[in-house]
Scaffold this active site. Sequence first.
Site, PDB file in Angstrom:
ATOM      1  NE  ARG A   7      41.825  70.422 -41.802  1.00 41.41           N
ATOM      2  CZ  ARG A   7      41.617  69.176 -41.377  1.00 41.41           C
ATOM      3  NH1 ARG A   7      41.523  68.178 -42.239  1.00 41.41           N
ATOM      4  NH2 ARG A   7      41.500  68.929 -40.084  1.00 41.41           N
ATOM      5  CB  VAL A   8      35.800  68.109 -45.004  1.00 37.50           C
ATOM      6  CG1 VAL A   8      34.657  68.820 -44.300  1.00 37.50           C
ATOM      7  CG2 VAL A   8      35.812  68.451 -46.477  1.00 37.50           C
ATOM      8  CB  SER A   9      39.743  64.454 -43.511  1.00 31.42           C
ATOM      9  OG  SER A   9      40.057  65.097 -42.292  1.00 31.42           O
ATOM     10  CB  THR A  10      37.539  62.361 -47.421  1.00 30.91           C
ATOM     11  OG1 THR A  10      36.254  62.307 -46.781  1.00 30.91           O
ATOM     12  CG2 THR A  10      38.564  61.636 -46.560  1.00 30.91           C
ATOM     13  CD  GLN A  13      35.563  63.863 -43.295  1.00 30.88           C
ATOM     14  OE1 GLN A  13      36.319  64.807 -43.481  1.00 30.88           O
ATOM     15  NE2 GLN A  13      35.670  63.070 -42.244  1.00 30.88           N
TER      16      GLN A  13
END
Length: 200
Positions: A7-10, A13
Amino acid sequence: MTYGYARVSTKEQNEDRQLIAMQEYGVPLKNIYMDKQSGKDFNRRQYKRVFKRLKENDPLIIKSIDRLGRNYDEITEQWQQITKVRKADILVIDMPLLDTRREKNLIGSFLSDIVLQILSFVAENERDNIKQRQAEGIAAAKAKGVKFGRPQRPLPDNFYEVHMMWRNKKITLKQAAEKFGMPPTTFFNKAEQFEKSVSE
């Protein structure tokens, strides 16, 4: 079957570090599920997909506990769902103590649960600290006169004349606004800002 979750927040990223780490642990690229959104909750499409695929003794590999999520209570709940309901295993690469494949007994489970509680708390605490630092940074910037949001458009060339006609009651607010093709409330707000700038 071994699965991975990243998972990456944006969308900006880079997820390469997580993908490389999971492949080094033997997770096929086709079995790695990835979300590009905040970890504040578990309403994530790819997480839901990998969760449904997990069967008994299937390992789920993640790079770090904050990639799973950032909410203390929800991380703990999902951990229980994966290990107790699905009866699958979890391995956190950055924290080898969080590996439910090791010591499938009461002591092993007890140790994993303690470490999970600590790391989940740290993940949520860090999220709160980030939000606080952002708020403090914005407040400090505003105190220095930094403007946030889109810059305001300059007033039309004949705004002063129309503004004076309106203030002298030669035209109505609606008529003044129509001259610039804007709603009356917008004209009124701009008029107030104009008067304030003139008086300063």
